[in-house]
Scaffold this motif. Structure first.
Motif, short mmCIF file in Angstrom:
data_model
loop_
_atom_site.label_atom_id
_atom_site.label_comp_id
_atom_site.label_asym_id
_atom_site.label_seq_id
_atom_site.Cartn_x
_atom_site.Cartn_y
_atom_site.Cartn_z
N ASN A 67 0.83 -1.21 0.00
CA ASN A 67 0.00 0.00 0.00
C ASN A 67 0.87 1.26 0.00
O ASN A 67 0.58 2.22 -0.72
N TYR A 68 1.93 1.26 0.82
CA TYR A 68 2.83 2.42 0.85
C TYR A 68 3.52 2.59 -0.50
O TYR A 68 3.63 3.70 -1.02
N ARG A 69 4.01 1.47 -1.05
CA ARG A 69 4.68 1.52 -2.36
C ARG A 69 3.73 2.05 -3.44
O ARG A 69 4.11 2.92 -4.24
N ASP A 70 2.50 1.54 -3.45
CA ASP A 70 1.54 1.95 -4.48
C ASP A 70 1.12 3.40 -4.32
O ASP A 70 0.88 4.10 -5.31
N THR A 71 1.02 3.86 -3.07
CA THR A 71 0.69 5.27 -2.82
C THR A 71 1.74 6.18 -3.45
O THR A 71 1.41 7.18 -4.10
N ILE A 72 3.00 5.83 -3.24
CA ILE A 72 4.10 6.63 -3.81
C ILE A 72 4.08 6.55 -5.32
O ILE A 72 4.19 7.58 -6.02
N TYR A 73 3.94 5.34 -5.86
CA TYR A 73 3.98 5.16 -7.31
C TYR A 73 2.86 5.94 -7.99
O TYR A 73 3.08 6.65 -8.99
N LYS A 74 1.65 5.85 -7.45
CA LYS A 74 0.51 6.54 -8.06
C LYS A 74 0.69 8.06 -8.00
O LYS A 74 0.31 8.77 -8.95
N TYR A 75 1.26 8.55 -6.90
CA TYR A 75 1.45 9.99 -6.81
C TYR A 75 2.49 10.48 -7.81
O TYR A 75 2.32 11.55 -8.41
N PHE A 76 3.54 9.71 -8.00
CA PHE A 76 4.56 10.13 -8.97
C PHE A 76 4.05 9.99 -10.40
O PHE A 76 4.49 10.74 -11.29
N ILE A 77 3.15 9.05 -10.64
CA ILE A 77 2.47 8.99 -11.94
C ILE A 77 1.63 10.25 -12.11
O ILE A 77 1.64 10.91 -13.17
N TYR A 78 0.90 10.62 -11.06
CA TYR A 78 0.02 11.79 -11.07
C TYR A 78 0.81 13.07 -11.35
O TYR A 78 0.31 13.98 -12.05
N THR A 79 2.02 13.16 -10.84
CA THR A 79 2.83 14.37 -11.02
C THR A 79 3.81 14.25 -12.19
O THR A 79 4.69 15.10 -12.34
N HIS A 80 3.65 13.18 -12.99
CA HIS A 80 4.49 12.96 -14.17
C HIS A 80 5.98 12.86 -13.82
O HIS A 80 6.84 13.35 -14.55
N ARG A 81 6.26 12.16 -12.71
CA ARG A 81 7.67 12.02 -12.29
C ARG A 81 8.01 10.56 -12.01
O ARG A 81 8.95 10.25 -11.26
N SER A 82 7.25 9.65 -12.57
CA SER A 82 7.44 8.23 -12.28
C SER A 82 8.81 7.72 -12.74
O SER A 82 9.32 6.74 -12.22
N ASP A 83 9.42 8.42 -13.73
CA ASP A 83 10.73 7.99 -14.22
C ASP A 83 11.83 8.19 -13.16
O ASP A 83 12.91 7.62 -13.27
N GLU A 84 11.52 8.95 -12.11
CA GLU A 84 12.52 9.18 -11.04
C GLU A 84 12.55 8.04 -10.02
O GLU A 84 13.49 7.94 -9.24
N LEU A 85 11.50 7.21 -10.02
CA LEU A 85 11.46 6.10 -9.08
C LEU A 85 12.47 5.04 -9.48
O LEU A 85 12.55 4.66 -10.66
N THR A 86 13.23 4.56 -8.52
CA THR A 86 14.24 3.53 -8.82
C THR A 86 13.84 2.25 -8.13
O THR A 86 13.18 2.23 -7.10
#
Length: 249
Positions: free
Chosen positions: A229-248
């Motif tokens: 749930n914590y991982r998905d919360t972060i992933y969805k927010y970075f998708i929302y802000t168009h910054r998902s490419d920064e996730l490693t």
């Protein structure tokens, strides 16, 4: 009272000062707390105050990562509210970015912990599978022994040995019984099934192993759900802000 008056006067008479002095100070404290938590890799003590009494809860290892994930990913819920302050406090973006950086840092730790839990679950599930046939066999035998006990009880109820003894005994398995019924049942059962004592030792041993494995699996599954749930919360927010490419990974 002085504090309340000061807070009210600041909010009404100097709204910009109120934003900076009161709200931003709270945001600053929250973000500094997240950064401090993120950088803690040793024991982390949570202090709870209740009527001036303090209790300490020390977190380490997986519990510490779980707490980090809960707090850091949870801070994303405040991001839209923080952005609303931009029109009156331009530097709010710096706090937003610091929260984002905390989430970027905790994200790979959460993914790694999920992988570790998956490996542990597979190991425990293999152990459980190996013991289930033996546990099922012993469970069935236990049920058969219990049927014999119940048959003896019913027989004693129909043909009482001492109807004047009204003392009662509560059995977790058979409920309330006349005490003499329970005692006589044990005597007759032991004569009929003298091997039961050895059987019960083995049954309890296997049942303890089985319950321990089930509890460990359940605990890990709950933790796995939280971490995901914590991982998905972060992933969805970075998708929302168009910054998902920064996730490693």
């Amino acid at each position: 009272m002085h504090f309340t008056a000061e807070l009210y006067n600041s909010m009404i008479l100097e709204p910009n000062t109120f934003i900076e002095d009161w709200i931003i100070s709270e945001v600053d404290e929250m973000v500094k707390g997240l950064e401090d938590l993120l950088n803690r890799n040793d024991n982390y003590e949570i202090i709870n105050s209740y009527f001036q009494q303090k209790s300490y809860l020390a977190l380490m290892g997986r519990d510490l990562i779980h707490f980090k994930g809960e707090r850091i990913a949870g801070a994303l819920d405040f991001m839209d509210k923080l952005r609303e302050l931009k029109s009156i406090y331009s530097d709010i973006e710096s706090y937003i970015e610091r929260i984002m950086q905390c989430n970027l840092a905790i994200y790979p730790q959460l993914k790694n912990e999920i992988d570790l839990i998956n490996n542990e679950l597979r190991t425990l599930e293999r152990k459980l599978l190996r013991i289930i046939p033996q546990w099922n066999k012993l469970k069935k035998e236990k049920e058969e022994y219990d049927i014999i006990k119940q048959e003896i009880i019913e027989e004693l109820k129909k043909n009482p040995l001492d109807s004047t003894d009204y003392r009662m005994y509560h059995s977790p398995q058979f409920g309330f019984l006349r005490k003499w019924v329970f005692e006589e049942m044990k005597v007759r059962f032991n004569k009929r099934c003298p091997e039961y004592e050895d059987f019960l030792k083995e049954y309890n041993r296997i049942n303890e192993v089985y319950d321990k494995l089930k509890n460990e699996i359940q605990t890990l599954e709950i933790l796995e759900t939280d971490f995901k749930n914590y991982r998905d919360t972060i992933y969805k927010y970075f998708i929302y802000t168009h910054r998902s490419d920064e996730l490693t990974a």
